[in-house]
Scaffold this motif. Structure first.
Motif, mmCIF file in Angstrom:
data_model
loop_
_atom_site.group_PDB
_atom_site.id
_atom_site.type_symbol
_atom_site.label_atom_id
_atom_site.label_comp_id
_atom_site.label_asym_id
_atom_site.label_seq_id
_atom_site.Cartn_x
_atom_site.Cartn_y
_atom_site.Cartn_z
ATOM 1 N N GLY A 118 0.830 -1.197 0.000
ATOM 2 C CA GLY A 118 0.000 0.000 0.000
ATOM 3 C C GLY A 118 0.864 1.245 0.000
ATOM 4 O O GLY A 118 1.957 1.249 0.553
ATOM 5 N N MET A 119 0.349 2.300 -0.650
ATOM 6 C CA MET A 119 1.090 3.555 -0.672
ATOM 7 C C MET A 119 0.119 4.720 -0.656
ATOM 8 O O MET A 119 -0.988 4.640 -1.205
ATOM 9 N N GLY A 120 0.540 5.771 0.014
ATOM 10 C CA GLY A 120 -0.251 6.989 0.051
ATOM 11 C C GLY A 120 -0.159 7.731 -1.269
ATOM 12 O O GLY A 120 0.858 7.669 -1.964
ATOM 13 N N ILE A 179 5.677 7.032 -15.378
ATOM 14 C CA ILE A 179 5.649 7.779 -14.123
ATOM 15 C C ILE A 179 4.195 8.111 -13.808
ATOM 16 O O ILE A 179 3.500 8.729 -14.616
ATOM 17 N N ASP A 180 3.723 7.701 -12.630
ATOM 18 C CA ASP A 180 2.320 7.908 -12.241
ATOM 19 C C ASP A 180 2.097 9.338 -11.735
ATOM 20 O O ASP A 180 3.043 10.132 -11.679
ATOM 21 N N PRO A 181 0.866 9.699 -11.347
ATOM 22 C CA PRO A 181 0.583 11.071 -10.912
ATOM 23 C C PRO A 181 1.397 11.551 -9.709
ATOM 24 O O PRO A 181 1.556 12.762 -9.513
ATOM 25 N N ASP A 182 1.915 10.637 -8.896
ATOM 26 C CA ASP A 182 2.721 11.023 -7.737
ATOM 27 C C ASP A 182 4.219 10.892 -7.964
ATOM 28 O O ASP A 182 5.007 11.024 -7.031
ATOM 29 N N GLY A 183 4.629 10.607 -9.196
ATOM 30 C CA GLY A 183 6.054 10.523 -9.509
ATOM 31 C C GLY A 183 6.666 9.151 -9.336
ATOM 32 O O GLY A 183 7.883 8.992 -9.426
ATOM 33 N N HIS A 184 5.842 8.123 -9.106
ATOM 34 C CA HIS A 184 6.359 6.768 -8.935
ATOM 35 C C HIS A 184 6.652 6.112 -10.280
ATOM 36 O O HIS A 184 5.940 6.335 -11.261
ATOM 37 N N ASN A 185 7.686 5.310 -10.311
ATOM 38 C CA ASN A 185 8.059 4.545 -11.502
ATOM 39 C C ASN A 185 7.251 3.254 -11.511
ATOM 40 O O ASN A 185 7.504 2.350 -10.712
ATOM 41 N N GLY A 193 -4.097 5.014 -1.109
ATOM 42 C CA GLY A 193 -5.016 5.679 -0.203
ATOM 43 C C GLY A 193 -4.528 7.022 0.273
ATOM 44 O O GLY A 193 -3.397 7.441 -0.008
ATOM 45 N N THR A 194 -5.393 7.680 0.993
ATOM 46 C CA THR A 194 -5.087 8.989 1.554
ATOM 47 C C THR A 194 -4.730 8.853 3.021
ATOM 48 O O THR A 194 -4.979 7.826 3.648
ATOM 49 N N GLY A 195 -4.142 9.882 3.545
ATOM 50 C CA GLY A 195 -3.850 9.901 4.964
ATOM 51 C C GLY A 195 -2.441 9.482 5.323
ATOM 52 O O GLY A 195 -2.000 9.687 6.441
ATOM 53 N N ASP A 196 -1.719 8.915 4.403
ATOM 54 C CA ASP A 196 -0.335 8.541 4.648
ATOM 55 C C ASP A 196 0.580 9.500 3.887
ATOM 56 O O ASP A 196 0.168 10.163 2.946
ATOM 57 N N VAL A 197 1.808 9.514 4.271
ATOM 58 C CA VAL A 197 2.812 10.285 3.550
ATOM 59 C C VAL A 197 3.000 9.656 2.175
ATOM 60 O O VAL A 197 3.040 8.439 2.036
ATOM 61 N N VAL A 198 3.102 10.506 1.155
ATOM 62 C CA VAL A 198 3.380 10.012 -0.192
ATOM 63 C C VAL A 198 4.877 9.747 -0.277
ATOM 64 O O VAL A 198 5.695 10.661 -0.178
ATOM 65 N N GLN A 199 5.254 8.469 -0.416
ATOM 66 C CA GLN A 199 6.655 8.083 -0.485
ATOM 67 C C GLN A 199 7.203 8.444 -1.869
ATOM 68 O O GLN A 199 6.515 8.263 -2.860
ATOM 69 N N HIS A 200 8.435 8.905 -1.920
ATOM 70 C CA HIS A 200 9.038 9.244 -3.221
ATOM 71 C C HIS A 200 10.439 8.697 -3.297
ATOM 72 O O HIS A 200 11.166 8.777 -2.332
#
Length: 124
Positions: free
Chosen positions: A7-9, A107-113, A52-59
């Motif tokens: 899971g990821m924020g 690259i997704d909307p949050d910058g993830h590969n 999901g929301t509520g967690d830090v978005v990991q980068h």
């Protein structure tokens, strides 16, 4: 498989959910459930990938989804690009990993590969 789920924020839940709905469909991965601000995607009614929301978005994170065929990798790439992803590596063989490693990267909307990969030889 060695991981039960991940899971990821995300910064924008609705935008990310729409992105993954479209991008993962060619791999046979769909939205299985939504609960407490989290969306679970998977196959055969088993949510394995959660956003999901509520967690830090990991980068940045790198997540690779297994594809059944090279054609599915191609379809994933086209779907992700049309859903707004940025290109990070068009579909093709990545011999540095192994002779049959066929992958595509976006690259997704949050910058993830985000990757789709097929390990099968072309005739399998």
């Amino acid at each position: 498989m060695i991981i039960d789920h991940i899971g990821m924020g995300v910064a924008d839940y609705e935008a990310s959910k729409a992105f993954y709905l479209k991008s993962l469909e060619p791999l046979g991965i769909s939205l299985v459930t939504e609960i407490y601000g989290w969306a679970g995607f998977g196959k055969e009614n088993k949510a394995e990938f959660w956003i999901g929301t509520g967690d830090v978005v990991q980068h940045p994170m790198h997540i690779a989804f297994l594809a059944d065929s090279r054609e599915d990798v191609d379809r994933f790439y086209q779907a992700a690009i049309s859903a707004g992803a940025a290109d990070n590596g068009q579909p093709g063989i990545r011999e540095r990993y192994h002779a049959n490693y066929y992958g595509a990267f976006v690259i997704d909307p949050d910058g993830h590969n985000i990757e789709a990969v097929c390990h099968k030889a072309i005739n399998q």
